[in-house]
Design an enzyme around this catalytic site. Sequence first.
Site, mmCIF file in Angstrom:
data_model
loop_
_atom_site.group_PDB
_atom_site.id
_atom_site.type_symbol
_atom_site.label_atom_id
_atom_site.label_comp_id
_atom_site.label_asym_id
_atom_site.label_seq_id
_atom_site.Cartn_x
_atom_site.Cartn_y
_atom_site.Cartn_z
ATOM 1 N N CYS A 185 19.887 14.551 14.904
ATOM 2 C CA CYS A 185 18.726 14.407 14.143
ATOM 3 C C CYS A 185 18.562 14.848 12.804
ATOM 4 O O CYS A 185 19.715 15.094 12.199
ATOM 5 C CB CYS A 185 17.656 15.060 14.988
ATOM 6 S SG CYS A 185 18.378 15.948 16.243
ATOM 7 N N ASN A 230 19.877 20.457 14.973
ATOM 8 C CA ASN A 230 20.579 19.163 14.829
ATOM 9 C C ASN A 230 22.038 19.277 14.919
ATOM 10 O O ASN A 230 22.594 20.246 14.619
ATOM 11 C CB ASN A 230 20.293 18.506 13.228
ATOM 12 C CG ASN A 230 21.373 17.744 12.889
ATOM 13 O OD1 ASN A 230 21.553 17.532 11.661
ATOM 14 N ND2 ASN A 230 21.515 16.749 13.647
ATOM 15 N N GLY A 231 22.608 18.544 16.162
ATOM 16 C CA GLY A 231 23.948 18.596 16.462
ATOM 17 C C GLY A 231 24.056 18.570 17.832
ATOM 18 O O GLY A 231 22.967 18.074 18.723
ATOM 19 N N MET A 262 53.023 4.974 24.539
ATOM 20 C CA MET A 262 52.640 4.138 25.656
ATOM 21 C C MET A 262 51.678 4.559 26.587
ATOM 22 O O MET A 262 51.558 5.746 26.465
ATOM 23 C CB MET A 262 53.653 2.960 26.071
ATOM 24 C CG MET A 262 54.502 2.537 25.194
ATOM 25 S SD MET A 262 55.453 1.185 25.295
ATOM 26 C CE MET A 262 54.067 0.042 25.112
ATOM 27 N N LYS A 294 44.663 8.698 23.970
ATOM 28 C CA LYS A 294 44.448 10.186 23.434
ATOM 29 C C LYS A 294 43.014 10.416 22.869
ATOM 30 O O LYS A 294 42.830 10.514 21.572
ATOM 31 C CB LYS A 294 45.440 10.409 22.451
ATOM 32 C CG LYS A 294 45.809 9.218 21.300
ATOM 33 C CD LYS A 294 46.595 9.796 20.228
ATOM 34 C CE LYS A 294 46.907 8.718 19.387
ATOM 35 N NZ LYS A 294 47.638 9.064 18.144
ATOM 36 N N CYS A 326 58.590 -6.545 24.547
ATOM 37 C CA CYS A 326 58.591 -5.150 24.678
ATOM 38 C C CYS A 326 59.113 -4.957 25.979
ATOM 39 O O CYS A 326 58.809 -5.608 27.067
ATOM 40 C CB CYS A 326 57.142 -4.508 24.484
ATOM 41 S SG CYS A 326 56.931 -2.976 25.345
ATOM 42 N N CYS A 339 58.452 4.674 21.241
ATOM 43 C CA CYS A 339 57.681 4.089 20.067
ATOM 44 C C CYS A 339 57.555 5.167 18.947
ATOM 45 O O CYS A 339 57.626 4.967 17.543
ATOM 46 C CB CYS A 339 56.237 3.541 20.211
ATOM 47 S SG CYS A 339 55.850 2.779 21.691
ATOM 48 N N CYS A 397 62.769 1.574 18.564
ATOM 49 C CA CYS A 397 62.560 0.438 19.680
ATOM 50 C C CYS A 397 63.585 -0.565 19.638
ATOM 51 O O CYS A 397 63.877 -1.086 18.467
ATOM 52 C CB CYS A 397 61.329 -0.184 19.232
ATOM 53 S SG CYS A 397 60.854 -1.833 20.349
#
Lengths: 479, 1501
Positions: free
Chosen positions: B26, B257-258, B500, B958, B1123, B1129, B1134
């Site tokens: 906010c 706020n947070g 991957m 991730k 692939c 990778c 590759c």
Amino acid sequence: MSEKMLKFVDIGQQTPPKREVENRKKDFNEIYKEFINKKASEQSSRCSQCGVPFCQVHCPLSNNIPDWLKLTAEGRLKEAYELSQSTNNMPEVCGRICPQDRLCEGNCVIEQSGHGTVTIGSIEKYITDTAWENGWVKPIELKNERNQSIGIIGAGPAGLAAAEELRKQGYKITIYDRYDRAGGLLIYGIPNFKLEKFVVERRTKLLEDSGIEFIQNFEVGKDASLDQLRKKHDAILIATGVYKAREIDLPGNDLNNIFPAMDFLTASNKKGLGDKVELFDNGTLNAEGKDVVVIGGGDTAMDCVRTSIRQKAKSVKCLYRRDKENMPGSAREVANAEEEGVEFVWLSSPKEFKGTNKIEKLIVDKIKLGEPDETGRRKPEIQSNSDFEVKADMVIKALGFDPEDLPTLFDCNDLQVSKWGTVKIDFDTMETNLKGVFAAGDIVRGASLVVWAIKDGRDVAKSIKNYLENKNLKQSKVA
Amino acid sequence: MKKYNKNLDLLKKNHVYSEEMEHDACGVGLIASTEGKKSRKVVEYGIEALKAVWHRGAVDADGKTGDGAGIHVEIPKDFFIEKIEVTGHFYDNSEICVGMIFLPRNDYSAQESCKTIVESELTKNNFSIYGWRQVPVNPKVLGEKAFQTMPEIIQVLFKSNDPDLLNKELERKIYETRRKIENQAFKVSLNNFYICSLSSKSIIYKGMFLAEAIADFYLDLKDERFVSRYAIFHQRFSTNTAPSWNLAQPFRAIAHNGEINTFRGNKNWMKVHEQEMNSPLFENIENLKPVIQQGTSDSAALDNVFELLNISGQPAPLAKLMLVPDAWSKKSKILPKDHQQLFNFLNSTMEPWDGPAAIAATDNEWVIAANDRNGLRPLRYAITKDKLLFAGSETGMIELNEKKILSKGRLGPGEIIGVRIEKGKIFTNDKIKDFLAKEYKHFNSQIVDLDEKLTISNEKNIFSGDDLRRRQYTFGMSLEDLELILHPMAEDAKEATGSMGDDTPLAVLSDKYRPLYHFFRQNFSQVTNPPIDSLRENKVMSLKTRFGNLGNILDFDTLTKENIYVLNSPILSNSQFEKFINFFGKNSIIIDCTFDESGSLFDAIEKIQKDAEIAVRQGVTQLILSDKNLSDKKLPIPMLLCVGAINTFLIQKKLRGYVSINVQSGEALDTHSFATLIGVGATTVNPYLAFDSLYQRFEKKLFGQFSFDECVERYIKSVNAGLLKIMSKMGISVLSSYRGGCNFETVGLSRTIVADYFPGVVSKISGIGLTGIEKKIRGIHKEAFESTDTILPIGGIYRYRKNGETHQYQGKLIHLLQSAVGSNSYEAYKKYVQGIYNLPPINLRDLIDFRKKKLTGPIEISEVEPIENILKRFGSGSMSHGALSKEAHETLAIGMNRIKGASCSGEGGEDEARFKVMESGDTANSRVKQIASARFGVTINYLNNCNEIEIKIAQGAKPGEGGQLPGFKVTEEIAKLRHSTPGVTLISPPPHHDIYSIEDLAQLIYDLKQVNPKARIGVKLVASSGVGTIAAGVAKAKADIILISGHNGGTGATPQTSVKYVGIPWEMGLTEANQVLTLNNLRHKVTLRTDGGIKTGRDVVIAAMMGAEEYGVATTALVAMGCIMVRQCHSNTCPVGVCTQDEKLREKFTGTPDKVVNLFTFIATEVREILAKLGFKSLNEIIGRTDLLMQVSKASPNLDDLDLNPLFVQADPGENKRYCENPEINIVPDTLDQKIWPEIEKKLDRSEKISDEYEIKNTNRAVGTRISYHLYKKYGNEKLENNFLTLNFKGSAGQSFGAFATKGLKLVLKGDANDYVGKGLSGATISIKLSDESNLISNENTIIGNTVLYGATSGNLFAAGQAGERFAVRNSGATAVIEGCDSNGCEYMTGGTIVILGEVGDNFGAGMTGGMAFIYDSNNQFEKKVNPESIIWQNVETDYWINYLKNLVNQHFQETNSNLSKKIIENFEEEIKNFIQICPKEMVNKLVNPITLKPGIKEVS
């Protein structure tokens, strides 16, 4: 990720050097030199350590190839050996004789993408040979032997693999084999220049030292019936392999000097082992100075032509109905044979053997390849009026093998076999229709690769163990 | 509303939704008299300020229901005297006490009950009541939802009967009485009863109206008699959903706020603190419990504790430092010693409430504004000549006469500014801390640093050989674990990297043994709070681990009777562990965590719980849980269960505060396993088996030169780094608040286990229970001790192995698919999908089938909508050129364009040549352009060559993590696209530094809609429980598309454990998002998209039924292009040229657009077939139809427990569609540009001079951005001369001033500006200077806010004053001159030049790999502040750079008239010595103009 791997980008492919053709033709020793340590680790480091290792996917034994390549690259040979032998009872044999170009190496990801395969076979061989040299290969030492016993019929790769796996579990094992030496095709079928016999012998010795009993020159059905063996043991494994040579019925088939491949190869191998072999010594099964024609395109045919070369045949021809691309055998073997001076007569099919008394020549039809059949291979069709002659003093038929008639041989009509003569099994348990009798290897799947036999031997061992443990359980419940 | 409540109940009942999932953020602020004088002005300013932060709040679908706003002021005495007299009472001069109370509106009997409780408790506690007052309100200003939920709002007026009871004592009494009332009400289940405030000092007016409507709603506030010395105000932006008047702020002590990221841990530890809490100040301490009331938001809970501390005697600034402390442990260089000691002491009293926090607070003695340790929320202040302090989220919220301003500043990390009301004195940050440090100095001596006593030395192993192997086996370790995970942790002192996505079964679906920690998935931040950068911003983080009794937080004098022990890391080596046990001697006890073969797991757990209880009651302070007794007859209890069970049990028994739980376990190996143990309550962990495994490898000489001690140290270092990373993902900085917070979610662990042992862990899908776990333990134990192998099982979790864990991408299937797309054979594709369907269950959808009963029967396939309609719903993920090779990236884009699907640029820019259509008619232009945290190549041109912009908040593989493109992958080509230097490492930060909160996201969306009004804006989220409320927030922030990614999405590189243990399946996230969006009438306004492992038409149909309209297929598209899942990778090797920048390897690329087209055509064809079979004509008909799905049990018997019902719950959309019918662009409010562009355009067309000066306010955001868009469209990209169009402004500019502004534009501002000035600057020049009337000295005051020039690619900025945090973060090409900045300046910079004529804040130049900076360091402070990791510095030596610098300073003077620059220029010869030149290490040898003539530069540290 270890930075030691994935070097295929910078390091080119190298197989262990082959001996010079002129040199290697002169003896029956293996044609590939040993890898030196550094090369083996360097070549191993080319492995891409794939997320989906197609080498393993296409290995019947599901060897953990990327993993032992990594260990080799890191100089951890003992661990590499331990890992390699954990999925394979004779890695040094597979390293020598597997058609890697059709299995692991042929499917190697960096091969597929044009970088040249990792030389898996030679590294596998190197690892295990090193293990033998260093005394890492040790007989099984049991803490507790179980009191159940298993009788195994056949001392070929399937039987040996099953024997070792079951021995590890503590069972008593007896192997019954009809030959004078254990090893089956490994000892008498495959020529020395692919697999030197000491390699096989030290394996069988190892098993003996592990407490496995070998009874050689024992023919089931003659020396004892299958039923007798069943009573003697808690479980039986039939792993006889397939030995009946496939025939072609042609005019002139009864001429002299036309032999099945196994006769020819066994004689040669026995000689190599220092035995006296009359039919060889009298020249009958010796190719020396002869125009030899081998019919067939499989690995056995390759063994025959290359043996003939080493026996100093005058000429060696190989007749095959399809062309080079459609050969069933290993392309690498064909290349070796060609190097050594074998002449391949592609797209040719013998129509008649000619000669007086003994073979003198073959009449051969030319073949053209038609539409692919259900299996996807193109069908050979005879070209009319295309026949030609091929001179021959000796013809070796390497057309494949069929099972012998086991129910008769074993004097056990209850044993169910398929229409091809292979033993019928339940595919989950590998048990035949006879309780406690299992079967594995070529006698189940038909003539196939050694690596498949080992795989079957290992699988059936698990199944037999399950069977025996359940049996034990039931007995103890009853008691 | 009825429908809403019905839907809400349905979702709650099915564990889909709970209030705890709500987030808010906010605008916040305060106004205070610095001379202690009450005035009407203060109140009016407060109301006015609320009108100027409306854009930080959100509005409901009805357009009028706000998320909440409110104001906290002193009780206006005169006003209430009149009200008292109206009730017929006589006012006797005693303190007037007022309660502001919400009651259930329509339930009169409940109202009566509430009133009765209030009256009776007040009376009982010696108060007398004047009476009740109906608060006059005007409900007409409310929206429908707000009106429907509006409470009965009343006040109770009363006084104390004890005339001597005054001030603090009176407040304390009122507080205790209030707590009694609240507990009473709770006991009799009086819902909707809420006391906003009950006090003799102050009163809070709040509600669910739009902020600007506050005085129209509460008519009281318009009364002139409303005077106060302070006003705290707050405007809420909530992600939700369920409207709640109670949750509007301010609360009694604070407005916040947070978001509190450590909320769960804090809640748990507060329960522990309650056990020890005592104080003579209260009648009965039990009245105060529970301190944190049930079902409160994080902010409300923080307020509960804050208030308690205040009431019990800690002044507001101290309470702030206890709860929201500074980061201090790694800042010894810049913090005064006595401050450090103060923090060290406070650190031993409480666990920090960590997370973004701008706070305005009062205890009636102090009024303070304060920031969190990271300075993650903006707080600007101004002090005026007429004795007022203004502090708030933005500058310019209140229009002040510039002439009257004495100073303008901002609060940096941890900083406080405050006024002592009675004294009428203003305190700056340093003064407040000096003041407190003096008082609490003497406590410090009781803190014992254990690291000096427990050193790592002479490390030994315990087990080896066969013994070791069987143990490893029993704990589920594999060769893969040892080789791939453990080894690098010691060798590289870092966690292993992989690539991957995860294509293995969820732990619960696996038929293999999976350790218990595999069932736990890490929480992570997205949108409502930011992850922290644990690498570059490490200084704010700490693993300090505290032992010893937790004391009585209400009484400092007895708080530390005993010594407090502190360790720097919770991981103990074998030798440390031994010393630890010796050190604590009799105070420690070992609890055997194994059980007999003949026993049961359940009994075993009960036993260790009892053992623990007995030990604690006997006075043991250190419990040691050990599974070392494992043997062929003894089975281990999963250590995670032990810790959870004992921790929970001791909390229940009120004993937890007396002991630490130390763990000696063979189960801990990778960073995730440590995180789970600590996360459920362990204090320390000794992973003995990991060390023994290391020793085994050490003996094999696998660690080169390292001694074993070093190996152990390195391993511990990597675990520590991993812990920091895992904590940082969810925005937690300090371990003590992470410990025991249960910050996980489980998928498939039974609800009973979770409730009994891991309360707080989210478990939406119940599954395996104790029986199942015990079976698995027995299985693996038997195998381990029966196995005859001399080696461990191979593993196969990370990489496919035939005898290992199942993977969905199998060799055969990959080949089948490739041959299918290569030969355009649908039959081959069908074989491929059949192969997928025949696999054992891997994903949740594998357990789901269509509910035949609901279907009407098949139709002809010709009746189904044409394939084109389906194709255009597909996307190909968002992979960057950089992750992918140029060939792969362009092929994919061309293929996707052919089917009119969506290809996305990913986070890596895009070659402008691709924006043009090729001769063949194909185009390689990605239809979607991504904007991610690094902003690589994000220019106005980039953003205008797409019809969709995707804001990547998180990535499935991730979430919560950033990335790094190592130098060797940064080729010439990549460097060009990303505006960087070839060969130099590029960093993507974990958070977007302009999104720390939901309103920040709204701002970015707003900015993007200004720069390209024709693009739909998408927001990419990762599935997690709670993603529903976040999605609702995102929808309220006006996004047009929401993408829910599953955990199994791919990545080019990430730590292995991140791929495995973060995020959840899209099936869960998607259904939740769909449900909550529907619940909130938002579903039909946004397009829902999903991705993460979608491989077949069936996947698509299931995703559709679960609510998605669009579908991403990325990895499978790569497979179609060649692939083969090598999963390297990250190595740039590759072999098939898909994921590499190596030219030689790229030649091996065999993909074609046709293959891509074929793949999607096959999938679409399959979709059509399934639709026909099910009897539907179009995908739209099945979207959101979870009623067509059902769970089918499959295979493994332990799956039967699995309960997927939460996925199938359907909220009723009412008259709206279940999908977004017309994907149109959600409208955002106009900015100033829309008003001024038409006149400018006319003038431009007539070549007239533009000389107007425009008034600008903080509500005018992104000014200059839409004009840039118009210029771009009218004149083309980069075609304009510099300063082609100059616009003059006066005032306080709103956020994002000049965002993405294009070349040719010049913006001149007299006044100041808020955050994000020049964000993504694309060539424009921005000049900001003091207003003509101002008396300020430019370099002493703040003129621009936080995160200025974020992701700028070119252009100039001159600002006569200081900037806030993260100045020029990720700048890749802009040039700027400013006069000082706060922390993290020039972070991750890769290009451009920055001149700072003043001090910089801490951590300067972190992760800076390109560009150049010059600092005017006349006070020699720079070396204390710099982060030396990636940069070097020296005096300016070469003529080239001296002249360059002089020029820039001169230009700054020309632009801004700054006195400082004038002074420097006039005396440049001398002043040049005060300058420091900063250059990234990697750049030194790449510079055209070297920075030194000396050979070789020494590294300075």
